[in-house]
Design an enzyme around this catalytic site. Structure first.
Site, short mmCIF file in Angstrom:
data_model
loop_
_atom_site.label_atom_id
_atom_site.label_comp_id
_atom_site.label_asym_id
_atom_site.label_seq_id
_atom_site.Cartn_x
_atom_site.Cartn_y
_atom_site.Cartn_z
N ASN A 217 0.85 -1.19 0.00
CA ASN A 217 0.00 0.00 0.00
C ASN A 217 0.89 1.24 0.00
O ASN A 217 2.11 1.15 -0.04
CB ASN A 217 -0.97 -0.03 1.18
CG ASN A 217 -0.23 -0.14 2.49
OD1 ASN A 217 0.57 0.71 2.85
ND2 ASN A 217 -0.48 -1.23 3.23
N LYS A 348 -11.85 -2.72 17.95
CA LYS A 348 -10.51 -3.20 18.27
C LYS A 348 -10.13 -2.94 19.73
O LYS A 348 -9.00 -3.21 20.14
CB LYS A 348 -9.49 -2.56 17.32
CG LYS A 348 -9.80 -2.89 15.85
CD LYS A 348 -8.70 -2.53 14.89
CE LYS A 348 -9.15 -2.76 13.44
NZ LYS A 348 -8.11 -3.27 12.57
N1 CTP Z 1 -4.63 -3.16 11.73
C1 CTP Z 1 -4.28 -4.37 12.30
N2 CTP Z 1 -4.31 -5.50 11.55
C2 CTP Z 1 -4.76 -5.49 10.29
C3 CTP Z 1 -5.16 -4.27 9.69
C4 CTP Z 1 -5.08 -3.12 10.45
O1 CTP Z 1 -3.90 -4.38 13.46
N3 CTP Z 1 -4.78 -6.60 9.59
C5 CTP Z 1 -4.56 -1.94 12.55
C6 CTP Z 1 -3.82 -0.81 11.87
O2 CTP Z 1 -2.44 -0.82 12.21
C7 CTP Z 1 -4.52 0.42 12.44
C8 CTP Z 1 -5.93 -0.06 12.67
O3 CTP Z 1 -5.86 -1.48 12.74
O4 CTP Z 1 -3.98 0.83 13.67
C9 CTP Z 1 -6.90 0.33 11.60
O5 CTP Z 1 -6.39 -0.03 10.33
P1 CTP Z 1 -7.24 0.19 9.01
O6 CTP Z 1 -6.53 -0.44 7.87
O7 CTP Z 1 -7.61 1.63 8.89
O8 CTP Z 1 -8.56 -0.60 9.38
P2 CTP Z 1 -9.09 -2.02 9.05
O9 CTP Z 1 -9.47 -2.69 10.33
O10 CTP Z 1 -8.13 -2.77 8.20
O11 CTP Z 1 -10.42 -1.68 8.25
P3 CTP Z 1 -10.62 -1.13 6.75
O12 CTP Z 1 -9.38 -1.51 5.98
O13 CTP Z 1 -11.82 -1.83 6.28
O14 CTP Z 1 -10.81 0.34 6.83
#
Ligand code: CTP
Length: 404
Positions: A217, A348
């Site tokens: 990403n 979370k």
């Molecule tokens: N995160 C995590 N594990 C994942 C993806 C994300 O622990 N597999 C953590 C990221 O480091 C961040 C938070 O969760 O602190 C939110 O990440 P984000 O990518 O914005 O959210 P997602 O839960 O992945 O939801 P979406 O992609 O649908 O927005």
């Protein structure tokens, strides 16, 4: 809240002593970096240093007159005892380069020129950056002088190894100006996170498809890197688990490099136990290729379908180990920022979430500034618009500190 904005070192005064070694040629760059950190700089040169760098250069950059002679300038408008006035106005003395001769004088308490007099008279911390030929450095006399100074609380930034100006290879090079100024900033910081263990995740993850291709990403790790630096400067013990990034982290942090979401999960699980704070600034991949091909997938004539599986959600997985630790998440959003972030924070089990806008100029991935909102379960903590990531990092740490 009177918390730190990261600006707590600004407008402090550094008396910068330059002694007569070849590394004095880096002095102008040190002044630039000190001024770049908004510090006041007063330069003192020894007689020998004047052979290596000119007063004109130094005072032009410092914006203040250079002090050289013990009995030199008599100001007709006011009278001050120069070595005492320098000693008193300093928040920190930086001596770079510090020659073997100067270290010997300092360790003996000699005061036979302006710089050594001022060092003896000051109550401010002193940071010395020894720089010399490797044999002069390793000589027992120099080593014992350094030991004496260390015992007395003088801060020593060790020289680095490499090719020396005298032709020898080995230890004796003065560290880069940026490294020296980072040390200055750390010593001037109020150290309000001393004793706190902070674990930061940072950057993107890369999920390999085959030996040639991978999914990733747009994260560059800048926000995580700013948090690492801010936490280190404030005295925290910092570990960073980072995906592939092209950044250099603060020199005091321990860095654990990972590539994939599942490696990041393993590293977080391993390090979490001893952390007081977890800041998940990493942009972890949500989907990973279901299969890795150990040979390059050939193009063929038709299109192809890539099968993806969900990656482990790190925060959700480690939630049961949260206990009294402070957990901070990030949410990168293009729309509905506040609502999405609130929902993620709840889902979370976070103490705080930093929601930032991505997909616009001046915020999010790759940018030096960020816009968005910091939320806690109680509501909005802080709205920010085009805020420098290093300033935002200190703000986030202020909120973390309140929760410890
Ligand atoms: N995160 C995590 N594990 C994942 C993806 C994300 O622990 N597999 C953590 C990221 O480091 C961040 C938070 O969760 O602190 C939110 O990440 P984000 O990518 O914005 O959210 P997602 O839960 O992945 O939801 P979406 O992609 O649908 O927005």
């Amino acid at each position: 809240m009177g918390g730190s904005t990261g600006k707590d070192v600004e407008a402090r005064t550094v008396v910068f002593g330059i002694t007569g070694g070849i590394a004095a040629y880096k002095a102008p760059l040190i002044i630039r970096a000190l001024k770049g950190a908004s510090l006041n700089v007063h330069v003192v040169m020894t007689e020998d240093a004047r052979h290596f760098v000119t007063e004109l250069t130094l005072q032009t950059l410092a914006g203040t007159p250079v002090h050289c002679e013990m009995f030199g300038n008599v100001n007709t408008q006011w009278y001050e005892i120069e070595h005492i006035s320098l000693a008193d106005r300093a928040d920190l003395f930086l001596i770079a380069p510090a020659t073997a001769n100067f270290l010997a004088k300092l360790s003996c308490g000699l005061a036979d020129d302006l710089l050594s007099c001022a060092c003896l008279a000051t109550r401010a911390p002193i940071l010395v950056c020894p720089s010399m030929n490797v044999n002069m450095l390793t000589n027992r006399a120099t080593q014992e002088n350094l030991e004496t100074l260390r015992r007395r609380g003088v801060h020593i930034l060790d020289p680095v190894s490499g090719e020396l100006a005298c032709g020898w290879e080995g230890a004796g090079r003065m560290p880069d100006p940026e490294r020296i100024v980072a040390e200055v900033k750390k010593l001037l910081s109020k150290g309000d996170l001393t004793g706190i263990k902070v674990l930061v995740t940072c950057g993107p993850t890369c999920e390999d498809i085959d030996p040639v291709r991978y999914i990733t990403n747009r994260s560059t790790g800048k926000m995580g890197c700013a948090i690492v630096e801010a936490a280190c400067l404030r005295g925290a013990q910092v570990k960073v688990i980072s995906g592939p990034v092209a950044l250099s982290f603060a020199p005091w942090a321990e860095i654990i490099q990972v590539r994939t979401a599942s490696q990041m999960l393993d590293a977080v699980m391993e390090q979490l136990q001893e952390a007081d704070v977890l800041i998940m600034a990493a942009a972890v991949a949500d989907y990973v290729p279901s299969r890795y091909s150990s040979t390059k997938i050939k193009k063929g004539t038709k299109g192809t379908t890539l099968e993806l599986s969900s990656s482990p959600d790190i925060l959700a997985t480690i939630r049961p180990q949260k206990e009294s630790k402070v957990f901070v998440g990030f949410a990168a959003e293009t729309e509905n920022i506040r609502n999405y972030a609130q929902e993620k924070m709840r889902r979370k089990g976070l103490d705080m979430i930093v929601a930032n806008r991505v997909g616009t100029i001046g915020s999010g991935f790759g940018s030096d500034t960020n816009s968005g909102v910091v939320l806690s379960p109680e509501g909005v903590l802080y709205d920010f618009e085009h805020m420098a990531k290093d300033t935002l990092a200190h703000k986030i740490l202020d909120f973390v500190k309140e929760r410890l």
